[in-house]
Every structure is written in structure tokens, then in C-alpha cells.
Design a protein around this motif. Sequence first.
Motif, PDB file in Angstrom:
ATOM      1  N   TYR A 157      72.223 -41.902 -29.697  1.00 12.95           N
ATOM      2  CA  TYR A 157      70.846 -41.422 -29.864  1.00 12.95           C
ATOM      3  C   TYR A 157      69.943 -42.204 -28.918  1.00 12.95           C
ATOM      4  O   TYR A 157      70.050 -43.430 -28.824  1.00 12.95           O
ATOM      5  CB  TYR A 157      70.366 -41.622 -31.311  1.00 12.95           C
ATOM      6  CG  TYR A 157      68.903 -41.286 -31.459  1.00 12.95           C
ATOM      7  CD1 TYR A 157      68.471 -39.970 -31.567  1.00 12.95           C
ATOM      8  CD2 TYR A 157      67.941 -42.303 -31.438  1.00 12.95           C
ATOM      9  CE1 TYR A 157      67.116 -39.664 -31.662  1.00 12.95           C
ATOM     10  CE2 TYR A 157      66.583 -41.997 -31.536  1.00 12.95           C
ATOM     11  CZ  TYR A 157      66.186 -40.679 -31.639  1.00 12.95           C
ATOM     12  OH  TYR A 157      64.843 -40.379 -31.723  1.00 12.95           O
ATOM     13  N   HIS A 177      64.502 -45.614 -22.170  1.00 12.24           N
ATOM     14  CA  HIS A 177      63.862 -44.947 -23.312  1.00 12.24           C
ATOM     15  C   HIS A 177      63.207 -46.008 -24.191  1.00 12.24           C
ATOM     16  O   HIS A 177      63.793 -47.074 -24.401  1.00 12.24           O
ATOM     17  CB  HIS A 177      64.897 -44.187 -24.146  1.00 12.24           C
ATOM     18  CG  HIS A 177      65.534 -43.039 -23.422  1.00 12.24           C
ATOM     19  ND1 HIS A 177      65.371 -41.731 -23.821  1.00 12.24           N
ATOM     20  CD2 HIS A 177      66.345 -43.001 -22.334  1.00 12.24           C
ATOM     21  CE1 HIS A 177      66.048 -40.938 -23.000  1.00 12.24           C
ATOM     22  NE2 HIS A 177      66.654 -41.687 -22.082  1.00 12.24           N
ATOM     23  N   GLU A 190      59.615 -45.862 -35.267  1.00  4.51           N
ATOM     24  CA  GLU A 190      61.042 -45.559 -35.087  1.00  4.51           C
ATOM     25  C   GLU A 190      61.798 -46.887 -34.972  1.00  4.51           C
ATOM     26  O   GLU A 190      61.497 -47.687 -34.079  1.00  4.51           O
ATOM     27  CB  GLU A 190      61.230 -44.729 -33.815  1.00  4.51           C
ATOM     28  CG  GLU A 190      62.610 -44.128 -33.660  1.00  4.51           C
ATOM     29  CD  GLU A 190      62.689 -43.144 -32.499  1.00  4.51           C
ATOM     30  OE1 GLU A 190      63.365 -42.122 -32.642  1.00  4.51           O
ATOM     31  OE2 GLU A 190      62.061 -43.403 -31.432  1.00  4.51           O
ATOM     32  N   PRO A 225      65.740 -42.524 -27.924  1.00  7.23           N
ATOM     33  CA  PRO A 225      64.395 -42.066 -28.288  1.00  7.23           C
ATOM     34  C   PRO A 225      63.810 -41.157 -27.211  1.00  7.23           C
ATOM     35  O   PRO A 225      64.200 -41.233 -26.045  1.00  7.23           O
ATOM     36  CB  PRO A 225      63.596 -43.355 -28.427  1.00  7.23           C
ATOM     37  CG  PRO A 225      64.444 -44.458 -27.970  1.00  7.23           C
ATOM     38  CD  PRO A 225      65.839 -43.976 -27.781  1.00  7.23           C
ATOM     39  N   LYS A 226      62.872 -40.316 -27.634  1.00  6.16           N
ATOM     40  CA  LYS A 226      62.347 -39.258 -26.742  1.00  6.16           C
ATOM     41  C   LYS A 226      61.622 -39.803 -25.509  1.00  6.16           C
ATOM     42  O   LYS A 226      61.744 -39.259 -24.425  1.00  6.16           O
ATOM     43  CB  LYS A 226      61.359 -38.380 -27.519  1.00  6.16           C
ATOM     44  CG  LYS A 226      62.051 -37.328 -28.348  1.00  6.16           C
ATOM     45  CD  LYS A 226      61.118 -36.163 -28.679  1.00  6.16           C
ATOM     46  CE  LYS A 226      61.841 -35.150 -29.544  1.00  6.16           C
ATOM     47  NZ  LYS A 226      62.262 -35.718 -30.864  1.00  6.16           N
ATOM     48  N   ARG A 227      60.856 -40.884 -25.717  1.00  5.99           N
ATOM     49  CA  ARG A 227      59.972 -41.346 -24.627  1.00  5.99           C
ATOM     50  C   ARG A 227      60.768 -42.008 -23.500  1.00  5.99           C
ATOM     51  O   ARG A 227      61.444 -43.020 -23.712  1.00  5.99           O
ATOM     52  CB  ARG A 227      58.935 -42.321 -25.180  1.00  5.99           C
ATOM     53  CG  ARG A 227      57.947 -42.754 -24.127  1.00  5.99           C
ATOM     54  CD  ARG A 227      56.771 -43.536 -24.691  1.00  5.99           C
ATOM     55  NE  ARG A 227      56.081 -44.172 -23.589  1.00  5.99           N
ATOM     56  CZ  ARG A 227      55.709 -45.446 -23.542  1.00  5.99           C
ATOM     57  NH1 ARG A 227      55.948 -46.239 -24.574  1.00  5.99           N
ATOM     58  NH2 ARG A 227      55.104 -45.940 -22.486  1.00  5.99           N
TER      59      ARG A 227
END
Length: 323
Positions: free
Chosen positions: A13, A45, A51, A15-17
Amino acid sequence: MTRRSVVIGAGHYLPKRIVENAEFEQTLDTTDEWIRSRSGIERRHFAAEGETTSHMATKAAQAALDMAGYAADDVDAIVVATSTPDLTFPSAATMVQAQLGMTKGFAFDVQAVCAGFVYALSNANALIASGQADRVLVIGAETFSRIMDWEDRSTCVLFGDGAGALLLEATPSEGTNADRGILATDLNSDGRHKDLLYVDGGVSTGTTGYLRMQGNQVFRHAVEKLASTANTALGRADLTSDDVDWIVPHQANIRIIQGTAKKMGLPMDRVVVTVQDHGNTSAASIPLALSVANARGQIKQGDLVVTEAIGGGLAWGAVVLRW
Ligand code: UT7
């Protein structure tokens, strides 16, 4: 017959950023060119606000379970390698246990900084070999963005956040190095080198603290110790670097990765490299790279894989496994 720890699932996984090197040029005396040429890193990321390490670890673990077709309660133990747990205690691993909905078994963290995943894998292998567990989730997860000094250009451009997980299953084996599973491990530490890489906070200061690193000093230790631990682990499995299909190194710096491969006599087309996209995610970097390489179809069942890592402590080690 003996018991081998065989990888039956892998997941990761991120993170989006995504933050590109150029973004640091706005706040620091640095350049994309410097970061790229000195470290090989192009982007990383960063976790969103709120989070945490356990959230990312849970997502990677769920992906590994899904690949294997197992539910959380089919797992006996969770080992999380991290230096950035959500809280001082309880362990991130017990938080993952709860988030996965797992109601039995046991969970604990391993803290060996960037070498954390090889330490966790070695411990999980021992749990399986000794019959204490049949299925173990081994996770590396980090939110190093939370321990960065954003004014220190020599460290804050290097690290990233993320998580990777493997699911290991006890499998009967003839015990030869042709069988699948973990074949050998090698772990080392030398506490005299504490000042080369540490966080200047913790229970003794009442602060979380920031990562401090004498990068060029760590660099000096890295290539030598990584090639040596990888060769030691290979030797324990009666193998040599000629037998290796893939090196999956800790992703700290492309120059360390290249130097170690060269010292082992291996071409770069047998090395999994993700540092350009993830930066240094500490204990998460090896399981992230393994999961990405598996998803890309690079690593195939039966391939001989060597993982190696070094980090704060200093602590370093290697694991040899047949995928
Ligand atoms: O994962 C845990 C283990 N950690 C590692 O494996 C990290 C190991 N170390 C490294 O990867 C490298 O040592 C670094 C990437 C951290 C640094 O590369 P280096 O080639 O060893 O550079 P250096 O630390 O010797 O610094 C060279 C110069 C210095 O300037 P002066 O003193 O020569 O004028 C630094 O101040 O680069 C300067 N510098 C920067 N310049 C632009 C340091 N950081 C930056 C920056 N941008 N971000």
C-alpha cells in the motif's frame, strides 16, 4: 521432512500523495538534480493527515491475504517491522490485528529500523520452523514523514511512507535448497554506531523527535556490510551469488544498490529497484519492492531471491528465499 516458510501472498500500500523532487526546491536549498544523482530518488509518497503506520500495514496485509485466498482468522501471528508505530505502545501489530478483524493468535512489532523487515522475516521463519505458528503475516510499514526535520535538506528529501506485507505458510519440505521457502538468514548489529543514524526524541525526552543521519558515514558501512551479509546467508544455504535470480535490496540509495550488486558480481538486470518511486521507506522498502516485483511478473515462483538491508543501530542482515 522439515517445515519451510513459503511465501503464499504479497501485498503493498502506498499513500495517495506523491511528492516529486522539484517540490523541495520551493522550500529548501536543493535541486531535483542533486537528489536524483546522489540518491536515485525521483519521488516519494507521504501519508495523509490521520493516516498511520497501522492503517497502511493493514491495507498491505489485506492485499497479501487476498492474494493467498485466506481470511484474517486463518493467520496465527502478525509481525510488524516499524520504527514509526502509531503510539509508543501498544504495538502497531496488535492494531493491525484488530483492524483486520483477527480474534485469535498473537502480534508484535520488531524494531531494527531499515533492517527491520529482514529481522521480522527471520523471526517469523523461526516461529514457523519451531512449530509455534503455521501462517504468519510479516509486514513492513512506516510513516517516516512524521519524523522528518523539514529544514534538514540532507535527510528530509530521502524518505517516504508506505507498507508491504508477505504471508508465510508452513510447508513440508525435503529441506534442500531447491525447495521453496526461506532457506537461510543472517542478522547483525553493532551498537557502537548509534550516532550515525538515530531519532533525537523518545520516552527519555518526552518528544517524538527527528531523524538525524550522517549519511556519508552510513554509506561507507553499507556496501561492505550488505554484500558480506548477503554472501553469508547464501553460504548458509550452500548457494553462491551465481545462483541468485533476484536481489531485492533495501531501497535507500541507487549508488548503494549498484555498489552491492557489483561487489556480489551481479548485473543490475537481476536487481529489483523501486527507490526512484518510493524513496527510502525504511522497514517497508523490501516488502514494497517484493510485492511490486511480484505484481510486475518479475519474480516468479521458484526464483532464488536475496533480500538485504542496513540501517540505524547499526543493524543489518539478509534473507535468502526461494519464491
Ligand atoms: O536507510 C537507512 C540507511 N541510510 C542510508 O543508507 C543512507 C546512506 N547515505 C546516503 O544515501 C548518502 O550519503 C546521501 C544521499 C545521504 C548523501 O550523499 P553523499 O554523496 O554522501 O553526500 P554528502 O552527505 O557527502 O554531502 C555532499 C554535499 C554536502 O555539501 P558540502 O559539504 O560538500 O558543501 C552537503 O551539504 O551535498 C550537500 N547536500 C545537499 N545539497 C543539495 C546534502 N543534502 C543536500 C540536498 N541538496 N538535499
